[in-house]
Design an enzyme around this catalytic site. Structure first.
Site, short mmCIF file in Angstrom:
data_model
loop_
_atom_site.label_atom_id
_atom_site.label_comp_id
_atom_site.label_asym_id
_atom_site.label_seq_id
_atom_site.Cartn_x
_atom_site.Cartn_y
_atom_site.Cartn_z
CE1 TYR A 1 13.67 0.89 1.86
CE2 TYR A 1 12.55 0.84 3.99
CZ TYR A 1 12.76 1.42 2.75
OH TYR A 1 12.04 2.55 2.42
CE LYS B 1 14.60 4.85 2.63
NZ LYS B 1 14.64 6.17 1.97
N GLY C 1 13.75 9.17 -7.52
CA GLY C 1 12.82 8.05 -7.49
C GLY C 1 11.43 8.48 -7.91
N GLY C 2 11.39 9.47 -8.80
CA GLY C 2 10.14 10.15 -9.14
C GLY C 2 9.08 9.32 -9.80
CG PHE D 1 2.95 3.85 -4.11
CD1 PHE D 1 1.80 4.29 -4.73
CD2 PHE D 1 2.88 3.44 -2.78
CE1 PHE D 1 0.59 4.35 -4.04
CE2 PHE D 1 1.68 3.49 -2.09
CZ PHE D 1 0.54 3.95 -2.72
CB ALA D 2 5.04 7.84 -1.94
#
Length: 437
Positions: free
Chosen positions: A170, A174, A25-26, A29-30
């Site tokens: 979600y 998770k 997921g590079g 955002f983070a």
């Protein structure tokens, strides 16, 4: 960490040639901030893994650290769907460390989507790490894994159990992914841990600030849901990246046994009232802070109606609404977390204060400032605001009517309320179509 001598630069280059890490997921955002931090530190060559067929750099990235690293070979990109194990195996070849940050948009409450990525995708990540003898796996989780959607959390620590029912799909998936990662610790030498960053904000965010500004320009940011006293822990995005680096270093150190197989809450360690935080961003960008308080209990019947309408009209292209029961709860309860365990076992401490983080965030969105909005747009916004206030009042009356009578079993009132609800839906759709024409 940084070496200026020629021999130091040579060592960094050698390290990059020999040691690879992967950030799933590079392009998120983070994750983007973590990628840049890893490149700057020079500990690893960085393999960016994401869904896109190719990497598309933003203008500021072209000549920045990422662009230079891609040109020099200090970073690379690979297209991968985590739901396909063969692709994951290919992406992880030769990696020493994996930072597993990929996840679907948390605002989309689609269990099948979240389960396929957060659970099955995470299982593929773990299996690939074990098979390829990856040494360390750091999983980006969420504090919502311990949130039931009803009760607030004050200074919660890692002893909090998973609830029997989560606030949304979600959070539920998770938690499942987190359980898989923790239970895999020690498999074929793999060391793992989970990072739970609370309410991430900062430059590059495409959700929080843009949605706040959109609401302000539409006249919707005048409301405080609840009494406005609920506390929150926010985390500046660079601190989130820093926490991941701290976790990797801890797992690679002599303290690995103590640090591995654990979950960690990560915050800025500066709790603040939720609505005060939102107000500071709005004021910093030139908008008024919210002032009108609406009790959460009053909003819940409306939220349930909105959710019902969405279920009916979603197949016809209706967007996911913001006003849902789970959203109302998130906006009105306290959610603060204790980061002492991360300080003790990972050596984590925030490197950017909340005040500095807010300032940097505000400065990163000059195009969204209130003075960038034309007077004509403001005039239209005021007119729309008046119409929407009228519509809101009518919907509130219908919702209160339905909540007070229909749910108590009165046949007459049930029939009348359903007629009113149907008329409201028709008027809502008609109003939306009229605005578009």
């Amino acid at each position: 960490m940084f070496l200026n001598s020629e021999s130091g630069i040579t060592k960094i280059k050698m390290a990059r040639e020999e040691r690879w890490c992967v950030v799933t997921g590079g392009r998120g955002f983070a994750a983007r901030h973590l990628v840049i931090m890893l490149i700057k530190y020079g500990m690893f060559s960085v393999r960016i893994a994401d869904l896109g067929p190719t990497i598309k750099l933003d203008p500021d990235e072209e000549d920045g650290d990422l662009g230079q690293a891609l040109k020099s070979g200090g970073a690379g990109y690979v297209s991968v769907d985590l739901r396909d194990k063969s692709q994951v195996l290919q992406a992880f070849q030769g990696a020493e460390v994996v930072f597993h940050m990929a996840a679907p948009d948390s605002s989309i409450n689609n269990y099948q989507l979240h389960h396929s990525v957060n659970v099955q995708g995470t299982k593929n990540v773990i299996d690939a790490c074990v098979e390829l003898k990856v040494k360390r796996l750091i999983y980006t989780s969420s504090p919502s894994v311990v949130f039931d959607g009803v009760h607030g959390i004050y200074n919660g620590d890692e002893s909090l159990p998973y609830p029997t029912k989560h606030n949304d799909s979600y959070s539920a998936t998770k938690a499942e992914g987190e359980t898989l990662v923790i239970s895999s610790n020690g498999s074929n030498g793999l060391l793992t841990c989970c990072i739970r960053p609370s309410s991430i904000f900062g430059p590059g965010d495409k959700l929080l600030v843009p949605s706040l500004v959109a609401a302000a320009r539409a006249g919707k940011s005048k409301f405080i849901i609840g009494d406005g006293k609920n506390m929150y822990d926010f985390t500046y995005v660079e601190n989130v990246a820093h926490a991941h680096v701290c976790a990797e270093r801890a797992l690679a150190s002599e303290a690995a046994e103590r640090a591995s197989g654990q979950a960690y809450f990560i915050t800025n360690m500066e709790p603040i009232r939720f609505w005060e935080f939102m107000s500071l961003i709005l004021e910093g960008l030139g908008y008024e802070r919210p002032k009108l308080k609406i009790p959460a209990l009053v909003m819940m019947p409306i939220a349930h109606m909105v959710e019902l309408i969405y279920k009916i009209f979603a197949p016809f292209g209706m967007k996911v609404p913001q006003l849902t029961p789970s959203r109302i709860r998130l906006l009105s309860v306290t959610r603060t977390f204790n980061s002492s365990k991360a300080v003790d076992r990972l050596g984590y401490r925030p490197i950017v204060t909340l005040q500095d983080g807010l300032q940097r965030t505000i400065e990163a969105y000059p195009h969204l400032r209130g003075d960038a909005h034309s007077k004509i747009g403001s005039h239209k916004g005021n007119l729309l605001w008046r119409y929407k206030m009228l519509a809101f009042t009518l919907v509130l009356l219908v919702a209160s009517f339905y909540h007070s009578f229909a749910e108590n079993g009165s046949i007459t009132f049930t029939m009348v309320s359903k007629i009113l609800l149907g008329v409201s839906i028709i008027l809502f759709i008609h109003g939306r179509l009229t605005l578009k024409t």
